[in-house]
Design a protein around this motif. Structure first.
Motif, short mmCIF file in Angstrom:
data_model
loop_
_atom_site.label_atom_id
_atom_site.label_comp_id
_atom_site.label_asym_id
_atom_site.label_seq_id
_atom_site.Cartn_x
_atom_site.Cartn_y
_atom_site.Cartn_z
N VAL A 53 0.83 -1.21 0.00
CA VAL A 53 0.00 0.00 0.00
C VAL A 53 0.87 1.25 0.00
CG1 VAL A 53 -1.64 1.34 1.37
CG2 VAL A 53 -1.99 -1.11 1.07
N LEU A 54 1.89 1.29 0.86
CA LEU A 54 2.75 2.47 0.92
C LEU A 54 3.63 2.59 -0.32
CD1 LEU A 54 3.76 2.32 4.69
CD2 LEU A 54 2.19 3.92 3.59
N ALA A 55 4.06 1.46 -0.89
CA ALA A 55 4.85 1.51 -2.12
C ALA A 55 4.00 2.03 -3.29
CB ALA A 55 5.40 0.13 -2.45
N ILE A 56 2.75 1.61 -3.36
CA ILE A 56 1.86 2.12 -4.41
C ILE A 56 1.64 3.61 -4.24
CG2 ILE A 56 -0.50 2.01 -5.31
CD1 ILE A 56 -0.47 -0.98 -4.71
N ALA A 57 1.45 4.04 -2.99
CA ALA A 57 1.28 5.47 -2.73
C ALA A 57 2.53 6.26 -3.16
CB ALA A 57 0.99 5.71 -1.25
N ALA A 58 3.72 5.71 -2.85
CA ALA A 58 4.95 6.38 -3.27
C ALA A 58 5.09 6.36 -4.79
CB ALA A 58 6.15 5.69 -2.62
N PHE A 59 4.67 5.27 -5.44
CA PHE A 59 4.75 5.18 -6.90
C PHE A 59 3.84 6.22 -7.55
CE2 PHE A 59 3.66 3.50 -11.05
CZ PHE A 59 4.88 3.07 -11.54
N VAL A 60 2.64 6.40 -6.99
CA VAL A 60 1.70 7.37 -7.55
C VAL A 60 2.22 8.79 -7.36
CG1 VAL A 60 -0.62 8.31 -7.34
CG2 VAL A 60 -0.28 5.84 -7.27
N MET A 61 2.83 9.05 -6.20
CA MET A 61 3.37 10.38 -5.92
C MET A 61 4.79 10.49 -6.49
SD MET A 61 1.97 10.66 -1.99
CE MET A 61 2.62 12.32 -1.76
N LYS A 62 4.90 10.30 -7.79
CA LYS A 62 6.22 10.26 -8.44
C LYS A 62 6.95 11.59 -8.32
CE LYS A 62 6.35 10.61 -12.83
NZ LYS A 62 6.24 10.39 -14.30
N ASP A 63 6.27 12.68 -8.57
CA ASP A 63 6.93 13.98 -8.55
C ASP A 63 7.50 14.29 -7.17
OD1 ASP A 63 6.26 14.27 -11.20
OD2 ASP A 63 4.43 15.43 -10.79
N GLU A 64 6.70 14.05 -6.12
CA GLU A 64 7.16 14.33 -4.76
C GLU A 64 8.29 13.39 -4.37
OE1 GLU A 64 4.11 13.92 -5.69
OE2 GLU A 64 3.08 15.81 -5.29
N LEU A 65 8.21 12.12 -4.78
CA LEU A 65 9.23 11.13 -4.42
C LEU A 65 10.58 11.50 -5.01
CD1 LEU A 65 10.08 8.38 -3.22
CD2 LEU A 65 9.29 7.33 -5.35
N PHE A 66 10.60 11.79 -6.31
CA PHE A 66 11.88 12.05 -6.95
C PHE A 66 12.35 13.49 -6.73
CE2 PHE A 66 10.89 8.12 -9.06
CZ PHE A 66 12.15 7.54 -9.19
N ALA A 67 11.46 14.37 -6.29
CA ALA A 67 11.93 15.69 -5.85
C ALA A 67 12.81 15.55 -4.61
CB ALA A 67 10.73 16.60 -5.56
N ILE A 68 12.48 14.59 -3.76
CA ILE A 68 13.30 14.32 -2.57
C ILE A 68 14.56 13.57 -2.96
CG2 ILE A 68 13.35 13.10 -0.36
CD1 ILE A 68 10.34 13.60 -0.16
N VAL A 69 14.42 12.55 -3.80
CA VAL A 69 15.56 11.71 -4.16
C VAL A 69 16.61 12.48 -4.95
CG1 VAL A 69 16.25 9.70 -5.51
CG2 VAL A 69 14.20 9.59 -4.08
N LEU A 70 16.18 13.32 -5.87
CA LEU A 70 17.11 14.03 -6.75
C LEU A 70 17.55 15.39 -6.22
CD1 LEU A 70 15.43 13.26 -10.19
CD2 LEU A 70 17.27 12.01 -9.06
#
Length: 274
Positions: A53-70
């Motif tokens: 469930v949390l991985a799907i949520a992170a996958f859907v929030m792609k922009d926010e996820l990779f804004a943190i990662v990059l």
């Protein structure tokens, strides 16, 4: 005729009463081996569902996820702003057809595991704790909680301090102005994840030393006597974690590990005294 007084329980019987065997749902009887497997399977299913469930949520929030990662690849990152680093921007490229999608999935799964880790630890402790004595349950709770906190602290220090300095040095290093850096997204993500895992494990040093001190395998006198050897080992580990020739970056990585070693000495001393 008087009845004889009840026989006091033996030591082994008294200790066995301190345990609380895991009951079946709605019953008070102890579980069999196969019942334990069923309970473990249910716990694993709940943990897997939480991660998914949390991985799907992170996958859907792609922009926010990779804004943190990059974020550490740009001079706008908070660490660079505090250090007053001059403006720079590291460009990343993709070389495989499915590489970006697979990296997106892998990063989302890692984020799901990281976010679900408190619940995973709760389920594992909930499964194991009924078979422990009261004092073992209390010590186990402290050890698991401390290990989790130290892992998170190590991951955050890597993200905000160690990894940004490493990326800036390696990403902008050139043997000649004629040779341009072309960094791939794959190498960036792999370095971030591996360094986060390594620093999380390194920050478990106080917990491990405290446990070994509790078992009597090490003492604070022993750790103090081998302090010079530990400094050499810390510098070697820091050089492996950050394969750079920058002395400042090496010092930034080695300093928190050395402070962890000094903290471990104090923890072992307190554990031994108690």
């Amino acid at each position: 005729m008087k009845k004889p007084p009840p026989t006091p329980p033996k030591g082994g019987e008294k200790m066995s009463e301190e345990k609380s065997p895991l009951p079946l749902e709605g019953q008070g009887e102890a579980l069999t081996f196969w019942d334990h497997l069923d309970v473990l399977r249910s716990s694993l299913i709940r943990m897997a569902v939480a991660v998914c469930v949390l991985a799907i949520a992170a996958f859907v929030m792609k922009d926010e996820l990779f804004a943190i990662v990059l974020a550490p690849r740009s001079s706008d990152f908070v660490t660079y702003q505090l250090l007053g680093v001059e403006s720079f921007q590291i460009s990343l490229m993709n070389t495989g057809l499915t590489e970006q999608f697979m990296i997106h999935m892998r990063t989302a799964i890692y984020a799901g595991i990281l976010l679900a880790s408190p619940y995973i630890l709760y389920e594992l402790f909930r499964f194991v704790s009924p078979g422990l004595y009261q004092n073992e349950r209390r010590y186990g709770l402290w050890i698991v909680g401390a290990a989790y906190v130290m892992f998170v602290v190590g991951t955050l220090i890597n993200y905000f301090v160690i990894f940004p300095l490493t990326v800036r040095f390696l990403g902008t290093y050139q043997v000649s102005p004629d040779v341009a850096n072309m960094l791939t997204l794959q190498s960036y993500i792999d370095t971030l994840l591996s360094m986060s895992l390594v620093m999380g494990v390194v920050f478990e040093l106080p917990v491990v030393c405290g446990l070994l001190g509790r078992l009597g395998l090490i003492t604070h006198q022993m750790m103090s006597a081998y302090r010079r050897h530990a400094v050499v080992a810390i510098l070697i580990v820091a050089a492996i974690i950050t394969p750079t020739t920058d002395v400042f970056t090496l010092f930034v990585v080695a300093l928190p590990i050395y402070l962890l070693y000094e903290l471990s000495i104090q923890i072992v001393r307190i554990t031994k005294r108690n």
